[in-house]
Design an enzyme around this catalytic site. Structure first.
Site, PDB file in Angstrom:
ATOM      1  N   HIS A 132      70.743  51.349  40.105  1.00 39.40           N
ATOM      2  CA  HIS A 132      71.776  51.947  40.954  1.00 39.40           C
ATOM      3  C   HIS A 132      71.195  52.368  42.304  1.00 39.40           C
ATOM      4  CE1 HIS A 132      75.182  54.298  42.319  1.00 39.40           C
ATOM      5  NE2 HIS A 132      74.389  55.350  42.451  1.00 39.40           N
ATOM      6  N   ARG A 141      71.137  51.162  53.384  1.00 38.94           N
ATOM      7  CA  ARG A 141      69.977  51.304  54.253  1.00 38.94           C
ATOM      8  C   ARG A 141      69.292  49.959  54.478  1.00 38.94           C
ATOM      9  NH1 ARG A 141      70.150  56.132  51.241  1.00 38.94           N
ATOM     10  NH2 ARG A 141      68.984  55.129  49.593  1.00 38.94           N
ATOM     11  N   TYR A 243      77.293  62.623  54.232  1.00 38.07           N
ATOM     12  CA  TYR A 243      76.132  62.938  53.382  1.00 38.07           C
ATOM     13  C   TYR A 243      74.829  63.193  54.143  1.00 38.07           C
ATOM     14  CZ  TYR A 243      73.491  58.493  53.345  1.00 38.07           C
ATOM     15  OH  TYR A 243      72.707  57.422  53.671  1.00 38.07           O
ATOM     16  N   SER A 256      85.510  65.636  38.414  1.00 38.86           N
ATOM     17  CA  SER A 256      84.641  64.857  37.538  1.00 38.86           C
ATOM     18  C   SER A 256      85.219  65.003  36.142  1.00 38.86           C
ATOM     19  CB  SER A 256      83.201  65.396  37.537  1.00 38.86           C
ATOM     20  OG  SER A 256      82.698  65.448  38.853  1.00 38.86           O
ATOM     21  N   THR A 348      74.662  57.665  38.327  1.00 41.73           N
ATOM     22  CA  THR A 348      75.278  56.399  37.926  1.00 41.73           C
ATOM     23  C   THR A 348      74.273  55.533  37.178  1.00 41.73           C
ATOM     24  OG1 THR A 348      76.556  56.541  39.938  1.00 41.73           O
ATOM     25  CG2 THR A 348      76.561  54.418  38.814  1.00 41.73           C
TER      26      THR A 348
HETATM   27 MN    MN Z   1      76.975  60.896  40.527  1.00 44.14          MN
END
Ligand code: MN
Length: 414
Positions: A132, A141, A243, A256, A348
């Protein structure tokens, strides 16, 4: 071990499992276990004296959360689990032959409503699947240097919010927020256009530490009560803009979803497997002994509005690079204390194959490739009305231990 209760071969809730959860009884929340297609009320069993050996006050089983039960400690909670196995086994008749108690305590799973199993104090999300992290690094990136320099030296994580963690079945509204495309000069505000799921598992802290204490990888298992399936809903367009430089914020805390049954570490022990080869060598406080990964099959299904299930990913918890024991050792190495009910998610979980990627971001490779569903419609991300279901189960020889499912439908932005 055989049970007098009829249990299908493919049931997640075999006699080897005995998970813990909280259901909504006619008398309010009750602590329960699951076996076959039944929810079994532990308040009723305790009140009838079948768990009397443990001297647990009835109130512990009348609670809306498992926290008080978990706080009793593993000697007691696993003792209760083994006693329940005994009561369900065909060599024991105490429950089997007590029809009045069976009528009061055993409910068909399909008519019972489950509740959030633990009061979650703090919630941490890690980023521990190499596939992931590599996929995201390649997309966001530099494909040649997909993993950031720290990634193989420490389990990267961030602190999330517990307030928005909800039980399976709770619908989630599409979040609104700020986004900015690379082609735009200024950000705009509106519903997320890149709503995603993240296939994760989470572990629940079973024993507290004091500020300043650390937990070694060797002791970590004493502090981990059990696990649930965790869907970390994510808004990729909001995430991409917000972020930098402090990490995920509003892209992650709008909801969630977790599965209702906490499967204990004792039940998962037969499915332990070798962890990833860690090269470069980790610092001494992250070294560990033994087989600390776990072989748990993970499925993700997408159901469009009025449609049927499409399996869109098949992954496995064993793809984790960092183990739970390493995550917990790292989390506490600075003296950060943990409390019963704290939840720590894996990040993940993607496998090496395209079919084992744990998010739409990866399955559609940043929205470039659409998935075609069995109703003919296409998906790059999650649409309003879509339902995402995640299932998790472990199989070894004749033993099957599963988690059931976590499921939620996306509603339009509020
Ligand atoms: Mn997560």
């Amino acid at each position: 071990m055989k049970s007098w209760i009829e249990i299908a071969d493919n049931s997640d809730f075999s006699i080897h499992n005995i998970p813990f959860g909280v259901y909504k009884s006619a008398h309010g929340p009750r602590v329960a276990t699951a076996i076959g297609d039944y929810v079994v009320d532990l308040f009723e069993l305790n009140a009838a004296g079948l768990l009397s050996h443990f001297n647990i006050p009835n109130e512990v089983f009348k609670s809306a959360y498992l926290n008080d039960f978990i706080t009793l400690g593993k000697t007691t909670t696993n003792g209760v689990r083994l006693r329940l196995q005994e009561l369900f086994s065909d060599e024991h008749t105490e429950l089997k032959d007590n029809q009045a108690l069976r009528d009061a305590a055993m409910w068909p799973m399909n008519i019972t409503e489950m509740m959030l199993p633990v009061q979650i104090g703090d919630y941490t999300d890690f980023y521990s699947s190499e596939d992931h992290a590599t996929n995201v690094g390649k997309m966001f990136r530099d494909p040649a240097n997909a993993l950031l320099p720290n990634w193989k030296h420490l389990p990267v994580g961030y602190h999330g919010r517990s307030s928005s963690i909800v039980i399976s079945g709770t619908p989630i509204h599409r979040p609104k927020g700020q986004t900015k495309l690379d082609t735009e000069e200024l950000p705009t505000f509106g519903p997320s256009k890149r709503l995603d799921f993240e296939l994760e598992m989470a572990f629940i802290i079973g024993k507290e530490t004091q500020l300043g204490d650390t937990i070694s990888t060797a002791d970590a298992d004493k502090y981990i009560f059990g696990m649930v399936i965790f869907n970390d809903w994510s808004a990729r367009d909001i995430q991409k803009w917000e972020y930098v430089p402090l990490g995920p914020f509003l892209a992650k805390n709008f909801g969630s979803s977790i599965s209702p049954w906490v499967v204990t570490m004792e039940a998962l022990e037969p499915f332990r497997t070798k962890g990833a080869v860690q090269d470069p060598k980790v610092l001494p406080y992250l070294e560990y002994q033994g087989e600390k990964n776990i072989d748990i099959n993970l499925d993700v299904l997408l159901t469009p509005p009025n449609g049927t299930e499409n399996t869109i990913s098949q992954s496995n918890y064993k793809y984790m690079y960092w183990t739970m024991e390493q995550q917990l050792a790292h989390h506490t190495v600075n003296g950060c204390n943990v409390r019963v009910g704290d939840m720590m998610a894996s990040g993940t979980i993607s496998g090496p194959e395209q079919t084992s990627f744990g998010s739409m971001l990866e399955l559609s490779w940043g929205g470039k490739n659409a998935l075609t569903l069995n109703d003919g419609t296409e998906r790059r991300f999650i649409e309003d009305g879509d339902t995402v279901t995640m299932r998790a189960y472990a199989v070894h020889n004749d033993k099957r231990v599963g988690f059931g499912e976590v499921k939620a439908t996306i509603l339009p932005a509020k």
